[in-house]
Scaffold this motif. Sequence first.
Motif, mmCIF file in Angstrom:
data_model
loop_
_atom_site.group_PDB
_atom_site.id
_atom_site.type_symbol
_atom_site.label_atom_id
_atom_site.label_comp_id
_atom_site.label_asym_id
_atom_site.label_seq_id
_atom_site.Cartn_x
_atom_site.Cartn_y
_atom_site.Cartn_z
ATOM 1 N N GLY A 183 32.588 7.929 73.096
ATOM 2 C CA GLY A 183 33.063 9.229 73.552
ATOM 3 C C GLY A 183 33.449 9.251 75.020
ATOM 4 N N GLY A 184 33.414 8.083 75.691
ATOM 5 C CA GLY A 184 33.788 8.015 77.099
ATOM 6 C C GLY A 184 32.832 8.771 78.003
ATOM 7 N N GLU A 185 31.564 8.875 77.563
ATOM 8 C CA GLU A 185 30.566 9.633 78.306
ATOM 9 C C GLU A 185 29.274 8.821 78.367
ATOM 10 O OE1 GLU A 185 29.903 14.014 77.671
ATOM 11 O OE2 GLU A 185 28.150 13.208 76.643
ATOM 12 N N ALA A 186 28.638 8.819 79.552
ATOM 13 C CA ALA A 186 27.403 8.055 79.709
ATOM 14 C C ALA A 186 26.402 8.825 80.547
ATOM 15 C CB ALA A 186 27.692 6.715 80.373
ATOM 16 N N CYS A 187 25.136 8.701 80.171
ATOM 17 C CA CYS A 187 24.044 9.288 80.943
ATOM 18 C C CYS A 187 23.773 8.373 82.133
ATOM 19 C CB CYS A 187 22.801 9.378 80.063
ATOM 20 S SG CYS A 187 21.351 9.985 80.949
ATOM 21 N N VAL A 188 23.403 8.964 83.249
ATOM 22 C CA VAL A 188 23.103 8.172 84.439
ATOM 23 C C VAL A 188 21.972 7.178 84.148
ATOM 24 C CG1 VAL A 188 21.454 9.746 85.524
ATOM 25 C CG2 VAL A 188 22.898 8.304 86.944
ATOM 26 N N CYS A 189 21.097 7.504 83.214
ATOM 27 C CA CYS A 189 20.015 6.581 82.850
ATOM 28 C C CYS A 189 20.568 5.313 82.196
ATOM 29 C CB CYS A 189 19.001 7.265 81.938
ATOM 30 S SG CYS A 189 19.655 7.796 80.342
ATOM 31 N N ASP A 190 21.721 5.423 81.512
ATOM 32 C CA ASP A 190 22.368 4.254 80.906
ATOM 33 C C ASP A 190 23.132 3.436 81.938
ATOM 34 O OD1 ASP A 190 21.520 5.028 78.345
ATOM 35 O OD2 ASP A 190 23.282 6.317 78.096
ATOM 36 N N ILE A 191 23.537 4.072 83.008
ATOM 37 C CA ILE A 191 24.362 3.420 84.036
ATOM 38 C C ILE A 191 23.508 2.627 85.011
ATOM 39 C CG2 ILE A 191 25.914 3.873 85.964
ATOM 40 C CD1 ILE A 191 26.816 6.407 84.429
ATOM 41 N N SER A 192 22.425 3.217 85.460
ATOM 42 C CA SER A 192 21.625 2.656 86.551
ATOM 43 C C SER A 192 21.089 1.263 86.267
ATOM 44 C CB SER A 192 20.461 3.586 86.883
ATOM 45 O OG SER A 192 20.953 4.832 87.288
ATOM 46 N N ASP A 206 33.934 13.198 85.924
ATOM 47 C CA ASP A 206 33.323 14.519 86.033
ATOM 48 C C ASP A 206 31.921 14.377 85.453
ATOM 49 O OD1 ASP A 206 33.006 17.141 86.689
ATOM 50 O OD2 ASP A 206 34.576 17.895 85.370
ATOM 51 N N CYS A 207 31.086 15.382 85.683
ATOM 52 C CA CYS A 207 29.706 15.267 85.217
ATOM 53 C C CYS A 207 29.136 16.640 84.877
ATOM 54 C CB CYS A 207 28.839 14.574 86.265
ATOM 55 S SG CYS A 207 28.621 15.521 87.782
ATOM 56 N N GLU A 208 27.975 16.557 84.200
ATOM 57 C CA GLU A 208 27.265 17.774 83.818
ATOM 58 C C GLU A 208 25.780 17.441 83.716
ATOM 59 O OE1 GLU A 208 28.278 20.831 80.443
ATOM 60 O OE2 GLU A 208 27.316 19.070 79.550
ATOM 61 N N ARG A 209 24.945 18.313 84.278
ATOM 62 C CA ARG A 209 23.497 18.127 84.172
ATOM 63 C C ARG A 209 23.041 18.698 82.834
ATOM 64 N NH1 ARG A 209 19.357 16.690 87.025
ATOM 65 N NH2 ARG A 209 20.466 16.553 89.001
ATOM 66 N N ARG A 210 22.260 17.884 82.117
ATOM 67 C CA ARG A 210 21.670 18.308 80.844
ATOM 68 C C ARG A 210 20.173 17.995 80.926
ATOM 69 N NH1 ARG A 210 26.106 15.287 77.135
ATOM 70 N NH2 ARG A 210 27.925 16.321 78.031
ATOM 71 N N GLY A 211 19.397 18.991 81.162
ATOM 72 C CA GLY A 211 17.959 18.783 81.357
ATOM 73 C C GLY A 211 17.733 18.039 82.666
ATOM 74 N N THR A 212 17.055 16.915 82.583
ATOM 75 C CA THR A 212 16.779 16.138 83.799
ATOM 76 C C THR A 212 17.825 15.071 84.063
ATOM 77 O OG1 THR A 212 15.376 14.595 82.577
ATOM 78 C CG2 THR A 212 14.289 16.484 83.615
ATOM 79 N N TRP A 213 18.744 14.861 83.135
ATOM 80 C CA TRP A 213 19.738 13.796 83.265
ATOM 81 C C TRP A 213 21.120 14.354 83.561
ATOM 82 C CZ3 TRP A 213 17.523 9.450 84.058
ATOM 83 C CH2 TRP A 213 16.318 9.147 83.428
#
Length: 128
Positions: free
Chosen positions: A57-66, A90-97
């Motif tokens: 989907g061309g979208e990644a959580c910062v936890c997957d990137i780091s 672009d980005c969006e906060r979802r909970g803590t990620w």
Amino acid sequence: MSNQDLSRSAMADGECCSPLIREPLSAEWAGDLSVMFKALGDPVRLRLLSLVASHAGGEACVCDISDSFDLSQPTISHHLKVLRQAGLLDCERRGTWVYYWVIPAALQQLSSVLSAADPTADTTLVTA
């Protein structure tokens, strides 16, 4: 023979410069694109963009990137911020990620500039 002599010779023969086949970049658009290209000029940011774009989907959580980099979290955040400011992510906060995604229109703009060759020309890559 100098370039000036070649130019005069061509004009004397009735030849002139080749015509434009598409609209060249405006100064404003070139400025906008240079910000994007400058952001991608850093290997870490280029890898970050590729990593985000490679996720489903061309979208990644910062936890997957780091975990993909041997860099501190603040450094990763800085590079992601530069890519956002350049209009590539672009980005969006979802909970803590925070989730990041690529902006397709930005990639299309970069692609259109990089494909400046004649679309009817043979683009077969020749390797030695």
